[in-house]
Write an enzyme that holds these catalytic residues in place. Structure first.
Site, PDB file in Angstrom:
ATOM      1  N   PHE A 123       1.044  -1.193  -0.028  1.00  0.00           N
ATOM      2  CA  PHE A 123       0.074   0.065  -0.155  1.00  0.00           C
ATOM      3  C   PHE A 123       0.870   1.076  -0.071  1.00  0.00           C
ATOM      4  O   PHE A 123       1.984   1.306   0.730  1.00  0.00           O
ATOM      5  CB  PHE A 123      -0.837   0.004   1.105  1.00  0.00           C
ATOM      6  CG  PHE A 123      -1.973   1.020   1.305  1.00  0.00           C
ATOM      7  CD1 PHE A 123      -3.009   0.899   0.334  1.00  0.00           C
ATOM      8  CD2 PHE A 123      -1.890   2.325   1.955  1.00  0.00           C
ATOM      9  CE1 PHE A 123      -4.047   1.944   0.615  1.00  0.00           C
ATOM     10  CE2 PHE A 123      -2.954   3.080   2.092  1.00  0.00           C
ATOM     11  CZ  PHE A 123      -3.814   2.948   1.139  1.00  0.00           C
ATOM     12  N   ASP A 194       0.948  -4.703   9.169  1.00  0.00           N
ATOM     13  CA  ASP A 194      -0.116  -3.798   8.958  1.00  0.00           C
ATOM     14  C   ASP A 194      -1.423  -4.682   8.648  1.00  0.00           C
ATOM     15  O   ASP A 194      -1.725  -5.439   7.803  1.00  0.00           O
ATOM     16  CB  ASP A 194       0.079  -2.942   7.702  1.00  0.00           C
ATOM     17  CG  ASP A 194      -0.985  -1.834   7.502  1.00  0.00           C
ATOM     18  OD1 ASP A 194      -2.010  -2.025   7.807  1.00  0.00           O
ATOM     19  OD2 ASP A 194      -0.532  -0.869   6.742  1.00  0.00           O
ATOM     20  N   TYR A 219     -11.985   1.851   9.854  1.00  0.00           N
ATOM     21  CA  TYR A 219     -13.052   2.237   8.868  1.00  0.00           C
ATOM     22  C   TYR A 219     -13.460   1.205   7.743  1.00  0.00           C
ATOM     23  O   TYR A 219     -14.022   1.563   7.101  1.00  0.00           O
ATOM     24  CB  TYR A 219     -12.620   3.591   8.385  1.00  0.00           C
ATOM     25  CG  TYR A 219     -11.473   4.019   7.692  1.00  0.00           C
ATOM     26  CD1 TYR A 219     -11.417   3.493   6.614  1.00  0.00           C
ATOM     27  CD2 TYR A 219     -10.355   4.535   8.299  1.00  0.00           C
ATOM     28  CE1 TYR A 219      -9.901   3.456   5.951  1.00  0.00           C
ATOM     29  CE2 TYR A 219      -9.272   4.758   7.758  1.00  0.00           C
ATOM     30  CZ  TYR A 219      -8.982   4.285   6.411  1.00  0.00           C
ATOM     31  OH  TYR A 219      -7.891   4.484   5.785  1.00  0.00           O
ATOM     32  N   LYS A 220     -12.452   0.377   7.795  1.00  0.00           N
ATOM     33  CA  LYS A 220     -12.762  -0.770   6.489  1.00  0.00           C
ATOM     34  C   LYS A 220     -13.955  -1.914   7.387  1.00  0.00           C
ATOM     35  O   LYS A 220     -14.833  -1.471   7.476  1.00  0.00           O
ATOM     36  CB  LYS A 220     -11.307  -1.339   6.039  1.00  0.00           C
ATOM     37  CG  LYS A 220     -10.571  -0.211   5.612  1.00  0.00           C
ATOM     38  CD  LYS A 220      -9.295  -0.580   5.206  1.00  0.00           C
ATOM     39  CE  LYS A 220      -8.542   0.540   4.549  1.00  0.00           C
ATOM     40  NZ  LYS A 220      -7.154   0.589   4.180  1.00  0.00           N
ATOM     41  N   ARG A 367     -11.421  -4.338  -7.269  1.00  0.00           N
ATOM     42  CA  ARG A 367     -11.495  -5.115  -6.110  1.00  0.00           C
ATOM     43  C   ARG A 367     -13.123  -5.399  -5.655  1.00  0.00           C
ATOM     44  O   ARG A 367     -13.732  -4.458  -5.665  1.00  0.00           O
ATOM     45  CB  ARG A 367     -10.669  -4.435  -5.099  1.00  0.00           C
ATOM     46  CG  ARG A 367      -9.435  -4.125  -5.006  1.00  0.00           C
ATOM     47  CD  ARG A 367      -8.770  -3.665  -3.690  1.00  0.00           C
ATOM     48  NE  ARG A 367      -9.165  -2.342  -3.533  1.00  0.00           N
ATOM     49  CZ  ARG A 367      -8.900  -1.723  -2.164  1.00  0.00           C
ATOM     50  NH1 ARG A 367      -7.837  -2.372  -1.486  1.00  0.00           N
ATOM     51  NH2 ARG A 367      -9.032  -0.700  -1.915  1.00  0.00           N
TER      52      ARG A 367
END
Ligand code: PLP
Length: 406
Positions: A123, A194, A219-220, A367
C-alpha cells in the site's frame, strides 16, 4: 452454482440478521462491494455518535475525566479482535501516523542494522513512510516480492525491521503471520504488521504470533466511519524499550504537570500524541460491539464462503470474457480482485450504471470486498452477473477520464 443455491446459503446464514442494522435496501440500487475500503454504518454506530454529541453538550470540559482513557479502553477492546492481551493496543491517530511511530521506534532500536525489508507493491502509505524513515536514517529500503519464500530469503543479520501487510490491498493475498514473524525474529529483526485489510474480518493472533508491533484501520471491516482513528499495537516486552518519535503531551508521563522535559508515559500510553477524537472513538467502540456480537469466527467463516462463491462465479462468468483472477485461491483475506485490461472503464461503468460498487486499483484491478456483516450470497452472485453483462455490452461508451477518488 445457480442463484437458488446462493439464496439457500443466505437462508442458513447465521449472520443474516445483522444486515438490517446497516440499512441496506433489499431491492434495486447498486450492490456495495467496497466494505474493504469503507464499511457501512450500523444503527449502533449512528446512536453512539448522537449520544457522544449529547454527552459533549452536557459535560463539556468535565467530560475529559473519562474521555482521556478512551484510546486505551477502546484499544483493549479492539486488541481482543486481533489477539492482543490488554495494555498493548491504542485506538488513536491515523494508520499512517501510527505506522510512522512504530517504524521509527523499531528502526531506532536496531542501530547496527542497515536494511528495512518490505514488499514491492505494498500500500502506498506504507511504502512512503518506509521511504521517509529509511532516507532520514540512512537505511536501505529493500523491496521484495510479497510471498513468504521471497521475504524469508531476503532476511539476514542486516535486517533491522520487516514491515508487511497481513492481507495485501490489491491481490488479497494473506501472509502466514506466525511463520514470517518467527523467521524474521530468528534473524534478529523486528516485525511490524499492517492489519488494515484484516482487522474485523480475518483471524489475527498478534500475541500468538509473537509480533513486535502492528497498526491498522477501523473504517474498513470495522465500520467505524470515514477517517475513524487507526490503532497501534506494541508488544508488552517492548514497553519502555522502544521509543516513538512524536513527543506530544498525551504521551507524557505526567501530562497535567506540564513539565519542562518530555518523559514517556509507562506502557502503551507513550504511543499517544495529541488530543484524541472522542466522537470518533465512541463510534469505534460501538462498531467493535457489533463485530463482537457477530463473532470473529462466524465472520471469517462467512467471509471465506462469500469469497469462495465470488471466485467460482468469476471463473464461470468473467474469465471467459477475458478477465483474470488476481487473488490466490489458497491463502487469502476477505476481498477478491480481478484483472482486466479495461478495468478502469469497467469499474466506472459498474458504478455509473448503479450496478456494483467496487473499486479500481492501478494498473488493471477491480477489488470486490463483500463485508460479511451485511453482504448476502446473492449479492455476490448478482454482482458477478452484472459485471459480466457490463463487459458483454461493451465499454466503448465509457469516458476514460479519471475522478479524484477511485
Ligand atoms: C487503507 C490502508 C491504510 C490507510 O491509512 P490511513 O492513514 O488510514 O489513510 C494504510 N495501510 C494499508 C495497508 C491500507 O490498506
Amino acid at each position: 452454482m445457480d442463484r437458488a443455491e446462493a439464496e439457500a446459503l443466505d437462508r442458513t446464514d447465521p449472520l443474516a440478521a445483522f444486515r438490517v442494522r446497516f440499512h441496506v435496501g433489499d431491492t434495486g440500487g447498486a450492490i456495495y462491494m467496497d466494505g474493504n475500503s469503507l464499511g457501512r454504518p450500523a444503527e449502533e454506530v449512528e446512536a453512539a455518535i448522537s449520544a457522544a454529541v449529547i454527552e459533549w453538550e452536557r459535560r463539556l470540559v468535565g467530560g475529559w475525566e473519562e474521555w482521556i482513557d478512551l484510546p486505551a479502553r477502546v484499544g483493549d477492546r479492539l486488541g481482543r479482535l486481533v489477539g492482543a492481551a490488554p495494555g498493548q493496543t491504542l485506538v488513536c491517530d491515523s494508520t499512517t501516523l501510527n505506522l510512522y511511530k512504530v517504524v521509527s521506534a523499531a528502526v531506532a532500536h536496531q542501530p547496527g542494522r542497515r536494511e528495512v525489508l518490505a514488499v514491492t507493491d505494498d500500500f502506498p502509505t506504507d511504502r512512503y513512510v518506509l521511504q521517509s524513515i529509511a532516507e532520514g536514517r540512512g537505511k536501505k529500503l529493500r523491496l521484495v516480492d510479497g510471498t513468504e519464500d521471497a521475504i524469508e530469503a531476503a532476511l539476514s543479520e542486516r535486517t533491522a525491521v520487516v514491515c508487511l501487510s497481513h492481507v495485501h490491498f490489491t491481490t488479497g493475498r494473506r501472509l502466514d503471520g506466525a511463520r514470517i514473524t518467527t523467521a524474521a525474529q530468528e534473524h534478529g529483526a523486528l516485525v511490524i504488521w499492517d492489519l488494515a485489510h484484516s482487522a474485523g474480518a480475518v483471524p489475527v493472533d498478534l500475541d500468538g504470533w509473537g509480533a513486535d508491533l502492528a497498526v491498522g484501520c477501523t473504517y474498513k471491516y470495522l465500520n467505524s466511519g470515514p477517517g475513524a482513528p487507526g490503532f497501534v499495537y506494541v508488544a508488552q516486552r517492548h514497553h519502555g524499550r522502544l521509543r516513538q518519535p512524536i513527543w506530544g503531551w498525551f504521551g507524557q508521563a505526567d501530562q497535567f504537570e506540564m513539565g519542562e522535559r518530555y518523559e514517556p508515559a509507562a506502557g502503551i500510553r507513550s504511543y499517544l500524541t495529541g488530543t484524541p477524537g472522542i466522537i470518533a472513538l465512541r463510534a469505534v467502540d460501538a462498531a467493535i460491539g457489533v463485530t463482537e456480537e457477530a463473532g470473529l469466527e462466524r465472520l471469517w467463516a462467512k467471509s471465506q464462503a462469500l469469497t469462495d462463491l465470488l471466485i467460482e462465479r468469476i471463473a464461470a462468468r468473467l474469465i471467459p470474457l477475458g478477465a483474470q483472477l488476481a487473488t490466490p485461491t489458497g491463502s487469502r483475506g476477505a476481498h477478491v480482485s480481478v484483472r482486466h485490461p479495461e478495468a478502469w472503464r469497467w469499474c466506472r461503468a459498474l458504478i455509473e450504471g448503479e450496478l456494483v460498487i467496487g473499486d479500481f486499483r492501478p494498473p488493471d484491478v477491480i477489488r470486490l470486498g463483500p463485508a460479511p456483516l451485511y453482504t448476502r450470497f446473492v449479492d455476490c452472485f448478482d454482482a458477478v452477473d452484472r459485471m459480466a453483462a457490463t463487459l458483454e455490452a461493451g465499454l466503448e461508451r465509457i469516458d476514460p477520464g479519471k475522478g479524484r477518488v477511485t
